[in-house]
Enzyme design. Structure first.
Site, PDB file in Angstrom:
ATOM      1  N   GLU A   1      -6.040   4.452  -7.195  1.00 50.31           N
ATOM      2  CA  GLU A   1      -7.151   5.106  -6.492  1.00 50.31           C
ATOM      3  C   GLU A   1      -8.216   5.610  -7.470  1.00 50.31           C
ATOM      4  O   GLU A   1      -8.957   4.799  -8.017  1.00 50.31           O
ATOM      5  CB  GLU A   1      -6.655   6.234  -5.577  1.00 50.31           C
TER       6      GLU A   1
ATOM      7  N   ARG B   1       0.841  -1.196   0.000  1.00 52.38           N
ATOM      8  CA  ARG B   1       0.000   0.000   0.000  1.00 52.38           C
ATOM      9  C   ARG B   1       0.877   1.247   0.000  1.00 52.38           C
ATOM     10  O   ARG B   1       1.983   1.255   0.565  1.00 52.38           O
ATOM     11  CB  ARG B   1      -0.854  -0.033   1.267  1.00 52.38           C
TER      12      ARG B   1
ATOM     13  N   THR C   1      -9.550   0.592  -9.626  1.00 43.43           N
ATOM     14  CA  THR C   1      -8.675  -0.436  -9.080  1.00 43.43           C
ATOM     15  C   THR C   1      -8.735  -1.584 -10.077  1.00 43.43           C
ATOM     16  O   THR C   1      -9.556  -1.578 -10.980  1.00 43.43           O
ATOM     17  CB  THR C   1      -9.213  -0.848  -7.691  1.00 43.43           C
TER      18      THR C   1
ATOM     19  N   GLY D   1     -13.327   0.456  -5.132  1.00 40.41           N
ATOM     20  CA  GLY D   1     -13.397   1.301  -3.952  1.00 40.41           C
ATOM     21  C   GLY D   1     -14.226   0.653  -2.862  1.00 40.41           C
ATOM     22  O   GLY D   1     -14.130  -0.556  -2.620  1.00 40.41           O
TER      23      GLY D   1
ATOM     24  N   SER E   1      -7.921   0.928   3.218  1.00 45.58           N
ATOM     25  CA  SER E   1      -8.349   0.465   1.895  1.00 45.58           C
ATOM     26  C   SER E   1      -9.570  -0.431   2.040  1.00 45.58           C
ATOM     27  O   SER E   1      -9.893  -0.892   3.136  1.00 45.58           O
ATOM     28  CB  SER E   1      -7.210  -0.308   1.232  1.00 45.58           C
TER      29      SER E   1
ATOM     30  N   GLU F   1      -3.904   8.198  -3.664  1.00 40.22           N
ATOM     31  CA  GLU F   1      -4.302   7.290  -2.588  1.00 40.22           C
ATOM     32  C   GLU F   1      -4.516   7.960  -1.237  1.00 40.22           C
ATOM     33  O   GLU F   1      -5.288   7.466  -0.405  1.00 40.22           O
ATOM     34  CB  GLU F   1      -3.238   6.204  -2.429  1.00 40.22           C
TER      35      GLU F   1
END
Length: 561
Positions: free
Chosen positions: A393, A97, A373, A462, A440, A412
């Site tokens: 993102e 991440r 994504t 998302g 996330s 992000e």
């Protein structure tokens, strides 16, 4: 996979969506790839044909996605990797991440709107995808980094044909916010590239060749790092919107190995991603909250049982309330996972659900979260599995292209709370903190039966990822549908604890009417929800299959033994 093993490819047009999905066929002892884009799947097959395993295939797919689906993922973003090693029956979770720069502060978004913030450098987190791929390769890979990059380099240099999903994404204003981006995504007459045109990306090819020759150091410490730091100082929101990422931030980035989350449901073991993802926690919570209820589609409805959808929405609202209050980077906040996933707590949550009545307010909703994504899943001929959800993102991330290197930087950091929440008993679990990772919803997931792996899947989208992964699990384990049938079902997505729910246009009007009659707040979504990429294995015959979602340019490739 031995070089020269035959490869089967067949794409079938799906007229309504104008997209493509490969034929799904059972076959014993094969490797299977399910990806959201045909050329990305081909890159994974290329790696397997040259002696790579599932990790090498995942590396090649991820790099290829930077070329063929740059609006969704790439080296300018981050990823979660879930890996199953067949020889040891162990599952590993790797968190790649993005990380907040050292200079970030909890209030940095407080005076910016979401659009301003997400299209300025202040939204850019330190990218983790490349470091994550390298960590996987060093642990299990057989191919070199240069080999893993080769398909992506070829695609970028020679050009790709614009697919329906990419053509639609190119119409987004975020694809052309910066002059360099407009030049990249337009033809020689200054028109946005459209379906069927060839797209050549020489600057991206240059960046990938540099990484292949020099290694990740050029990205995190060398010339590409310097270019990223300069690029993220761009802003659409005045000085407050300038990015704060430094060369020191890039040089110190490290992916993190984490202990996967596990839960039981209907006799299956569900293994998924832990925090800073909230997706795995929410899916496991919702499943256990729903476990006391007998669920399954009513015969003949074909578009969902209103009772099942009602209960699922309510269970997701409870999970979303916990998500908003407790979940963030475990290095930044104390997350009471033992409590949140305890049978006693989830039994109490289950008792709050009523079949014919919607709960009153649970807790305030959450902040916006980007939907662009991507998901892909691989099983190799030895039974090793990799399930990956990766992202930049929002569509095209921040919209900031790194000049000279052809890739987009993520947005992000807008996954943090845009306004600090700490105080008055709220821990502010997802407030911006330096060197920490935003919450996330990504939830790559594995399913086991009697300690045998049977399925792997995930989805982009998302916040809607949580609902999509939950619904896929229900469709497979409650409704006992085939993966293909599950992928054809209409979807719905609970966006927050207040119960704001998106539904796809194909959900039956009668079902929508019944749900609204119970007080549910439903909005018909203008875009499809999610894009599940599934691979699985029969525990009895060990036959393998793949299924790709037609909501994007979904593709399955199988490699025959």
């Amino acid at each position: 996979m031995k070089p020269g093993w035959p490869l089967l490819r067949k794409w079938l047009g799906l007229g309504m969506l104008g997209m493509f999905v490969a034929q799904n066929i059972w076959a014993a002892g094969e490797a299977v790839i399910a990806a959201s884009q045909p050329l990305a799947a081909e890159a994974g097959a290329w790696a397997l044909e040259r002696g790579g395993d599932a990790v090498d295939a995942a590396a090649a797919i991820q790099f290829a996605l930077n070329v063929v689906e740059p609006q969704s993922s790439g080296i300018g973003g981050g990823a979660f990797f879930l890996v199953y090693r067949a020889a040891t029956h162990q599952v590993y979770a790797l968190d790649a991440r993005e990380v907040a720069p050292r200079a970030d502060t909890p209030d940095q978004f407080a005076h910016l709107g979401y659009l301003e913030a997400s299209t300025s450098g202040i939204a850019v987190g330190v990218p983790g995808t490349l470091a994550g791929v390298e960590a996987l390769r060093h642990r299990w890979g057989h191919l070199t980094l240069a080999q893993s990059l080769q398909p992506a380099i070829d695609y970028a240099q020679k050009g790709i044909i614009i697919t329906p999903y990419l053509a639609h994404s190119l119409q987004s204003s975020r694809a052309a916010l910066q002059p360099e981006a407009r030049t990249l995504t337009q033809d020689t007459q200054g028109q946005v590239l459209t379906l069927g045109q060839r797209w050549v990306q020489p600057e991206l090819a240059h960046a990938l060749r540099l990484i292949a020759r020099v290694g990740p150091k050029v990205f995190y410490e060398g010339e590409i790092a310097r270019a990223m730091v300069t690029a993220q100082r761009r802003t659409r929101a005045g000085l407050a919107g300038q990015g704060r990422m430094s060369l020191e931030d890039l040089a110190h980035y490290q992916p993190v190995w984490r202990r996967p989350l596990e839960g039981a449901y209907r006799g299956y073991r569900i293994v998924t991603m832990p925090p800073p993802s909230s997706g795995g926690v929410a899916v496991l919570q919702a499943l256990q909250t729903l476990a006391p209820f007998k669920l399954g589609m009513l015969p003949g409805l074909g578009a969902g049982d209103p009772d099942e959808i009602h209960l699922t929405i309510e269970a997701l609202r409870l999970a979303m309330a916990d998500r908003a209050r407790w979940l963030g980077d475990p290095a930044a906040t104390s997350i009471p996972l033992e409590h949140l996933l305890s049978p006693l707590y989830l039994t109490q949550q289950s008792q709050r659900l009523e079949r014919n009545k919607r709960m009153e307010e649970v807790l305030p909703g959450t902040w916006p979260e980007g939907t662009n994504t991507t998901q892909f899943t691989v099983v190799d001929h030895e039974g090793n599995v990799v399930s990956v959800t990766s992202t930049v993102e929002a569509p095209w991330g921040s919209g900031i292209l790194v000049p000279g290197y052809g890739f987009f930087l993520n947005s992000e950091l807008t996954d943090f709370n845009l306004k600090p929440q700490a105080g008055a008993g709220d821990p502010g679990a997802n407030d911006v903190r330096p060197q920490r990772r935003p919450r996330s919803s990504m939830a790559p997931t594995l399913v086991f039966k009697d300690n045998q792996w049977v399925a792997a899947y995930g989805s982009p989208g998302g916040v809607s990822i949580i609902s999509t992964v939950l619904e896929m699990t229900q469709d497979l384990l409650d409704d006992v549908l085939t993966p293909e049938a599950a992928l054809r079902l209409p979807r719905y997505a609970v966006m927050d604890a207040q119960g704001h729910t998106l539904v796809e246009k194909s959900l039956a009007p009668a079902v929508i009417d019944q749900l609204r009659a119970r007080g549910h707040d439903l909005t018909v979504s203008e875009i499809p929800l999610g894009s599940v990429q599934w691979v699985g294995e029969s525990p009895q015959t060990h036959e393998r299959q793949g299924a790709a979602d037609a909501r994007r340019d979904g593709t399955v490739i199988r490699l025959l033994p």
